[in-house]
Write an enzyme that holds these catalytic residues in place. Structure first.
Site, short mmCIF file in Angstrom:
data_model
loop_
_atom_site.label_atom_id
_atom_site.label_comp_id
_atom_site.label_asym_id
_atom_site.label_seq_id
_atom_site.Cartn_x
_atom_site.Cartn_y
_atom_site.Cartn_z
N GLY A 12 0.82 -1.21 0.00
CA GLY A 12 0.00 0.00 0.00
C GLY A 12 0.86 1.26 0.00
O GLY A 12 1.86 1.33 0.70
N ARG A 73 1.09 -5.11 -5.10
CA ARG A 73 1.39 -6.33 -4.37
C ARG A 73 1.76 -7.41 -5.37
O ARG A 73 1.28 -7.41 -6.50
CB ARG A 73 0.21 -6.74 -3.49
CG ARG A 73 -0.02 -5.75 -2.35
CD ARG A 73 -1.20 -6.12 -1.47
NE ARG A 73 -1.23 -5.29 -0.27
CZ ARG A 73 -1.75 -4.08 -0.20
NH1 ARG A 73 -2.29 -3.54 -1.29
NH2 ARG A 73 -1.73 -3.39 0.92
N ASP A 104 5.16 -4.64 6.35
CA ASP A 104 5.68 -5.95 6.74
C ASP A 104 5.68 -6.94 5.59
O ASP A 104 6.59 -7.76 5.46
CB ASP A 104 4.91 -6.50 7.94
CG ASP A 104 3.45 -6.81 7.63
OD1 ASP A 104 2.82 -5.99 6.94
OD2 ASP A 104 2.96 -7.86 8.06
N GLY A 105 4.67 -6.88 4.71
CA GLY A 105 4.67 -7.77 3.55
C GLY A 105 5.84 -7.50 2.63
O GLY A 105 6.47 -8.44 2.12
N THR A 127 4.14 2.77 5.68
CA THR A 127 2.79 2.24 5.83
C THR A 127 2.00 3.15 6.76
O THR A 127 2.52 3.61 7.78
CB THR A 127 2.79 0.81 6.40
OG1 THR A 127 1.46 0.44 6.77
CG2 THR A 127 3.68 0.67 7.62
N ILE A 128 0.73 3.40 6.43
CA ILE A 128 -0.07 4.28 7.27
C ILE A 128 -0.50 3.60 8.57
O ILE A 128 -0.94 4.27 9.49
CB ILE A 128 -1.32 4.78 6.52
CG1 ILE A 128 -2.28 3.64 6.20
CG2 ILE A 128 -0.92 5.53 5.25
CD1 ILE A 128 -3.63 4.09 5.66
N ASP A 129 -0.36 2.27 8.65
CA ASP A 129 -0.85 1.54 9.82
C ASP A 129 0.05 1.67 11.05
O ASP A 129 -0.38 1.38 12.16
CB ASP A 129 -1.00 0.06 9.50
CG ASP A 129 -2.14 -0.21 8.53
OD1 ASP A 129 -3.02 0.67 8.40
OD2 ASP A 129 -2.15 -1.28 7.90
N ASP A 131 2.35 -0.26 12.06
CA ASP A 131 2.38 -1.56 12.73
C ASP A 131 3.74 -2.26 12.63
O ASP A 131 3.84 -3.46 12.88
CB ASP A 131 1.29 -2.47 12.16
CG ASP A 131 1.43 -2.69 10.66
OD1 ASP A 131 2.21 -1.96 10.01
OD2 ASP A 131 0.73 -3.58 10.13
N ARG A 173 -6.80 -2.77 10.08
CA ARG A 173 -7.54 -3.97 10.46
C ARG A 173 -6.82 -4.81 11.50
O ARG A 173 -7.43 -5.53 12.26
CB ARG A 173 -7.84 -4.82 9.22
CG ARG A 173 -6.62 -5.44 8.57
CD ARG A 173 -7.01 -6.19 7.31
NE ARG A 173 -7.52 -5.29 6.29
CZ ARG A 173 -8.01 -5.70 5.13
NH1 ARG A 173 -8.08 -6.99 4.86
NH2 ARG A 173 -8.43 -4.83 4.23
N ARG A 218 -27.46 15.94 29.07
CA ARG A 218 -27.49 17.06 28.12
C ARG A 218 -28.60 16.96 27.09
O ARG A 218 -28.67 17.79 26.17
CB ARG A 218 -26.14 17.12 27.38
CG ARG A 218 -24.98 17.47 28.29
CD ARG A 218 -23.64 17.00 27.72
NE ARG A 218 -23.45 17.36 26.32
CZ ARG A 218 -22.54 16.78 25.54
NH1 ARG A 218 -21.75 15.83 26.03
NH2 ARG A 218 -22.41 17.15 24.28
N GLU A 229 -11.32 -1.00 10.41
CA GLU A 229 -11.91 -1.75 9.30
C GLU A 229 -11.85 -3.26 9.53
O GLU A 229 -10.92 -3.79 10.14
CB GLU A 229 -11.18 -1.42 7.99
CG GLU A 229 -9.70 -1.81 8.00
CD GLU A 229 -9.01 -1.53 6.69
OE1 GLU A 229 -9.70 -1.25 5.69
OE2 GLU A 229 -7.77 -1.62 6.65
N ARG A 252 -25.50 6.75 11.02
CA ARG A 252 -25.00 6.90 9.66
C ARG A 252 -23.56 6.37 9.56
O ARG A 252 -22.69 6.81 10.31
CB ARG A 252 -25.04 8.37 9.23
CG ARG A 252 -26.46 8.91 9.06
CD ARG A 252 -27.12 8.27 7.84
NE ARG A 252 -28.45 8.84 7.59
CZ ARG A 252 -29.57 8.29 7.98
NH1 ARG A 252 -29.55 7.15 8.66
NH2 ARG A 252 -30.73 8.85 7.69
N GLN A 260 -7.52 7.76 3.01
CA GLN A 260 -6.50 7.92 4.05
C GLN A 260 -5.08 7.71 3.54
O GLN A 260 -4.12 8.10 4.19
CB GLN A 260 -6.78 6.93 5.19
CG GLN A 260 -8.08 7.18 5.92
CD GLN A 260 -8.55 5.94 6.65
OE1 GLN A 260 -8.30 5.78 7.84
NE2 GLN A 260 -9.25 5.06 5.96
#
Length: 332
Positions: A12, A73, A104-105, A127-129, A131, A173, A218, A229, A252, A260
């Site tokens: 990604g 990928r 990591d991948g 990576t945006i995660d 992780d 995720r 209130r 996700e 909603r 993102q």
């Protein structure tokens, strides 16, 4: 004959990858190294698709999102045959160092390649995660938080206008860093994270208890829930349905999705990308390979690739404690 190095971006995309490419190219060119950029990640490496990179192409690149090398990928790269082909392609061009920017991948792919290639392999965490173990932050993470916060701020305006419940799904995720800090920074009311999720019934009960407390104090109020996700067993539509039944309120859903990943990187990602890329380029030719360059406590570190994925990166205690203190406040 000058040394030849190569760069690829894999998995990604993440804001700041271009800034990292730029830093590597500028340091390499100053050192007299030729630089190649493989296109579409490991796919380009297998198909010998590349472009030559130099300082002239790096102009105005730091602020650009995405990656000029494109990304993809490559399931095919998991085979031994593909790794051998990649090694042969690198040797054919005389490449001595390969930089892999990804998650990591991508790092697993780099480690796999190292079993068949004698050249130097250096990973950079993009990576945006957030992780990846071994670095305080990953390239793209800060921009993804900002994108999530801006989106929730806009949702909040509508939520306040109609006194509705909104459920906002963010990426992450397997790791809750983006969800946790996005929820904190946007002053969301509740967050559902993979590290802290126990079961559906407890989560629904907690949400209902908190929402009722705020309504008692209130009256009708807007209420924002952040969801990581693919975490809710029945999906976001199932959670919306169950919340509407129990709260008797319109709920909603908003799925942020790949928005993102995009956008111009914020200053923190630009700085991180440039620091890591520049440091990585100084390692060319040194007796070190199969490592990731990261940052810990303001210092560059070199972490063996397997250590970046062998254990899960924990959420930081300070952020979790802050979430607990603020989100459990009925007046928040």
């Amino acid at each position: 004959m000058s040394k030849k190095v190569a760069i690829l971006t894999s998995g990604g995309d993440a804001p700041g990858m271009n800034a990292c490419i730029r830093a590597i190219v500028l340091v390499c060119e100053r050192s007299g190294f030729d630089v190649l950029g493989y296109l579409h990640g490991y796919n380009g490496l297998l198909k010998q698709q590349y472009r030559e990179l130099d300082a002239r192409q790096m102009h105005n690149l730091t602020q650009r999102g995405g990656t000029i090398l494109h990304s993809a990928r490559c399931l095919e790269f998991k085979t031994d045959e593909s790794a051998r082909l990649a090694a042969a392609n690198l040797d054919e061009l005389g490449v001595t160092t390969l930089f892999v920017i990804g998650g990591d991948g991508s790092f697993r792919g780099a480690q796999h390649l190292g079993n068949f290639w004698d050249g130097q392999i250096i990973g950079l965490p993009g990576t945006i995660d957030n992780d990846i173990v071994g670095t305080d932050a990953t390239i793209g993470y800060f921009t993804a938080i900002e994108t999530a916060v801006q989106s929730v701020d806009k949702v909040r305006d509508t939520a306040d206008a109609f006194e509705r419940v909104f459920l906002v799904e963010v990426m992450g995720r397997h790791a809750g860093f983006l969800g946790l800090n996005g929820a904190l920074a946007s002053a969301s009311d509740y967050v559902i994270l993979p590290e802290l999720f126990e079961n559906e019934e407890k989560t629904l009960k907690d949400i209902l208890t908190q929402l009722n407390e705020r309504r008692d104090q209130r009256g009708n109020v807007s209420y924002i829930i952040i969801l990581a996700e693919n975490l809710w067993p029945g999906g976001i539509a199932d959670l919306v349905s169950k919340l509407e039944q129990r709260t008797e309120t319109e709920v909603r859903p908003v799925i942020l999705g790949h928005v993102q990943r995009g956008g111009s990187p914020v200053s923190q990602d630009r700085l991180l990308a440039m620091k890591l890329g520049a440091h990585a380029a100084t390692l060319i030719g040194k007796p070190i390979t199969g490592i990731m360059v990261g940052e810990q406590n303001g210092q560059a570190v070199e972490v063996p690739l397997p250590l970046t994925w062998e254990h899960s990166k924990p959420l930081d205690d300070l952020s979790v404690n802050t979430m607990t203190l603020l989100m459990n406040n009925r007046y928040a």
